[in-house]
Design an enzyme around this catalytic site. Structure first.
Site, PDB file in Angstrom:
ATOM      1  CG  ASN A 126      -1.871   1.181   1.210  1.00 29.57           C
ATOM      2  OD1 ASN A 126      -2.748   1.212   0.353  1.00 29.57           O
ATOM      3  ND2 ASN A 126      -1.716   2.136   2.116  1.00 29.57           N
ATOM      4  CG  ASP A 135      -5.815  18.387   7.684  1.00 33.67           C
ATOM      5  OD1 ASP A 135      -5.372  18.071   6.568  1.00 33.67           O
ATOM      6  OD2 ASP A 135      -6.224  17.555   8.510  1.00 33.67           O
ATOM      7  CD  GLU A 138      -2.659   2.681  -3.177  1.00 34.64           C
ATOM      8  OE1 GLU A 138      -1.818   2.080  -2.474  1.00 34.64           O
ATOM      9  OE2 GLU A 138      -3.749   3.100  -2.730  1.00 34.64           O
TER      10      GLU A 138
HETATM   11  C1  LIG Z   1      -0.365  15.295   0.458  1.00 35.65           C
HETATM   12  C2  LIG Z   1      -1.268  14.339   1.176  1.00 35.65           C
HETATM   13  C3  LIG Z   1      -1.197  14.237   2.561  1.00 35.65           C
HETATM   14  C4  LIG Z   1      -1.993  13.320   3.239  1.00 35.65           C
HETATM   15  N1  LIG Z   1      -1.857  13.171   4.587  1.00 35.65           N
HETATM   16  C5  LIG Z   1      -2.506  12.176   5.215  1.00 35.65           C
HETATM   17  C6  LIG Z   1      -2.281  11.903   6.612  1.00 35.65           C
HETATM   18  O1  LIG Z   1      -1.532  12.609   7.270  1.00 35.65           O
HETATM   19  N2  LIG Z   1      -2.916  10.850   7.174  1.00 35.65           N
HETATM   20  C7  LIG Z   1      -3.773  10.037   6.476  1.00 35.65           C
HETATM   21  O2  LIG Z   1      -4.283   9.061   7.034  1.00 35.65           O
HETATM   22  N3  LIG Z   1      -4.044  10.304   5.177  1.00 35.65           N
HETATM   23  C8  LIG Z   1      -3.432  11.330   4.534  1.00 35.65           C
HETATM   24  N4  LIG Z   1      -3.654  11.577   3.211  1.00 35.65           N
HETATM   25  C9  LIG Z   1      -4.685  10.819   2.524  1.00 35.65           C
HETATM   26  C10 LIG Z   1      -4.212   9.446   2.271  1.00 35.65           C
HETATM   27  O3  LIG Z   1      -3.038   9.398   1.543  1.00 35.65           O
HETATM   28  C11 LIG Z   1      -5.368   8.767   1.579  1.00 35.65           C
HETATM   29  O4  LIG Z   1      -6.054   8.174   2.630  1.00 35.65           O
HETATM   30  C12 LIG Z   1      -4.963   7.759   0.600  1.00 35.65           C
HETATM   31  O5  LIG Z   1      -4.717   8.344  -0.627  1.00 35.65           O
HETATM   32  C13 LIG Z   1      -6.007   6.682   0.479  1.00 35.65           C
HETATM   33  O6  LIG Z   1      -5.249   5.574   0.310  1.00 35.65           O
HETATM   34  P1  LIG Z   1      -5.796   4.116   0.586  1.00 35.65           P
HETATM   35  O7  LIG Z   1      -6.995   3.934  -0.287  1.00 35.65           O
HETATM   36  O8  LIG Z   1      -4.632   3.303   0.176  1.00 35.65           O
HETATM   37  O9  LIG Z   1      -6.149   4.007   2.033  1.00 35.65           O
HETATM   38  C14 LIG Z   1      -2.911  12.514   2.517  1.00 35.65           C
HETATM   39  C15 LIG Z   1      -2.996  12.641   1.136  1.00 35.65           C
HETATM   40  C16 LIG Z   1      -2.187  13.533   0.470  1.00 35.65           C
HETATM   41  C17 LIG Z   1      -2.292  13.619  -1.018  1.00 35.65           C
END
Ligand SMILES: Cc1cc2nc3c(=O)[nH]c(=O)nc-3n(C[C@H](O)[C@H](O)[C@H](O)COP(=O)(O)O)c2cc1C
Length: 434
Positions: A139, A246, A200
């Site tokens: 992941n 955020d 991914e």
């Molecule tokens: C720049 C950026 C920062 C992010 N920061 C966080 C974070 O601090 N914690 C978190 O859980 N998700 C964060 N996200 C969102 C996760 O990356 C998002 O849940 C993820 O793309 C979904 O992935 P998954 O389907 O593999 O769970 C962030 C996304 C981006 C693009």
């Protein structure tokens, strides 16, 4: 193209701002990045670190289109194709990201930025985390990481997403790698949300072929050309994380979050750190862009021809969406509203426009609202819906919100002629100015 190749490209196109004066990782570099907003910047002289810092690279859809060598409106189809056809990257054992192994782990040697005065600490916000889920598939995602010691971060993990599920599945500690200075295809791949059996990294590889290498201390595979690799494990231990700005540019609260303990750092020669400003354009684009293909797909599945989607920065690239459709029947606008909310569950307001409106130009979208919209007829209000945890105006306990869909499209029949924008003749204006 690696992160540094992309910087070189920006330089060759005359877009890169190079700063050779010494700048501090504490507030100064973030302040300059915020001030220069949409211009890529390279800090060649960081007061507290031997490493350079670059930021503001992926601040718009045009920047991504420029990276991939395509037009901006070709991005959504490109992402849809990559999500539908993930492909395996080539494995290498000779990776730039492992050129240098740091002798000891000391996070204070890295240019980890302190962004805003009320932040809880120095933060990595550009780090792509690689972990392995219970099903054996990797992941990729992001977790803002607050420096809390020589080799430790507290990292924000939103519950019930793949990373959190992987932590629960592992039952104990979990190997993890944080990659900093990733190429835009990896940054975008990591920001997608896909089925749990999809790696991914494979989406990133379809977006643009890349090489991966085995990490030094685990079996995790990382992008070979990223700038820094921080290898370690996620502990059961929890520590304070926050406050942190955020996506909405408002402060998120302090929580008890998992600790990431770093055991090895490798990097490229003359490595460049990626400074990503929370709440600003790079953060926003990376959050919003991967939702556009899911909205696009749902609208087409509902029988309405969707032409393009913009999860626009004005709506924090999360809470608003602008959708362009090829309207064929009177109820297409309403159908598109329902399908768009289905395609991005956190979206609060969606605006549907016709093919003659440029969805990247707020003035044109507002023009469509002012000339084609009647609130009693063209507005869909959905009360008491589950909204985004990022929206400070939703109910703080339940996150319940009111969603609104705005249909700014013209009628399709005879009436349409009253809504079409008049066109002035085209002319070669230079002839009149010479
Ligand atoms: C720049 C950026 C920062 C992010 N920061 C966080 C974070 O601090 N914690 C978190 O859980 N998700 C964060 N996200 C969102 C996760 O990356 C998002 O849940 C993820 O793309 C979904 O992935 P998954 O389907 O593999 O769970 C962030 C996304 C981006 C693009």
């Amino acid at each position: 193209m690696s992160f540094r190749d992309f910087l070189d490209k920006a330089e060759s196109q005359g877009k890169l701002v190079k700063i050779s004066k010494a700048a501090s990782k504490k507030l100064e570099i973030p302040a300059v990045l915020a001030e220069l907003n949409d211009k890529p910047v390279l800090f060649e002289n960081v007061k507290e670190s031997e490493f350079r810092v670059a930021g503001n690279l992926c601040v718009s859809k045009d920047a991504f289109a420029n990276y991939f060598g395509i037009k901006s409106n070709e991005l959504v189809p490109k992402m849809i194709n990559a999500i539908a056809n993930p492909s395996k990257p080539e494995v290498t054992d000779n990776a730039p990201c492992q050129e240098v192994e740091m002798e000891d782990v000391d996070l204070s040697k890295l240019p980890i930025l302190f962004h805003c005065s009320k932040d809880g600490g120095n933060y990595v916000s550009s780090g792509v985390f690689v972990v392995r889920k219970g099903n054996g598939v990797q992941n990729l995602d992001y977790h803002r990481s607050m420096e809390i010691g020589k080799n430790r971060f507290s990292i924000r993990v939103v519950p019930n997403r793949d990373f959190d599920n992987a932590m629960k599945e592992s039952g104990d500690e979990m190997d993890a790698v944080m990659c900093v200075g990733c190429s835009p295809n990896v940054l975008l791949g990591a920001a997608t949300s896909v089925a749990s059996d999809v790696d991914e990294m494979h989406i990133a590889n379809t977006l643009e072929p890349l090489k991966i290498v085995k990490a030094k201390t685990s079996d995790l595979m990382v992008p070979a050309d990223c700038e820094f690799v921080l290898e370690g494990k996620i502990l059961k231990e929890r520590a304070d994380e926050g406050p942190f700005v955020d996506l909405t540019e408002t402060y998120d609260v302090v929580r008890q979050e998992p600790v990431f303990e770093v055991r090895k750092i490798t990097h490229r020669k003359d490595a460049i750190w990626h400074g990503l400003l929370p709440g600003k354009l790079e953060h926003r684009i990376l959050m919003g862009m991967p939702r556009e293909p899911t909205i696009f797909k749902k609208i087409n599945e509902a029988g309405v021809k969707c032409l393009d989607v913009n999860v626009n920065p004005g709506g924090c690239s999360w809470l608003h969406g602008i959708v362009q459709i090829d309207k064929k029947s009177e109820d297409d606008g309403r159908k598109a509203i329902d399908a768009a909310f289905d395609g991005h569950k956190s979206m609060k307001h969606v605006f549907i426009v016709d093919s003659d409106i440029n969805i990247n130009n707020p003035l044109e979208v507002e023009w469509a609202m002012s000339t084609r919209f009647q609130a009693d007829r063209d507005m869909v209000v959905k009360e008491n819906e589950k909204g985004s945890s990022l929206d400070p105006s939703s109910d703080p306990n339940t996150r319940k919100t009111t969603k609104v869909g705005f249909d700014f499209t013209m009628p399709v029949g005879e009436e349409k002629k009253h809504f079409v924008k008049a066109e002035f003749p085209k002319v070669d204006v230079k002839k009149f100015l010479e």
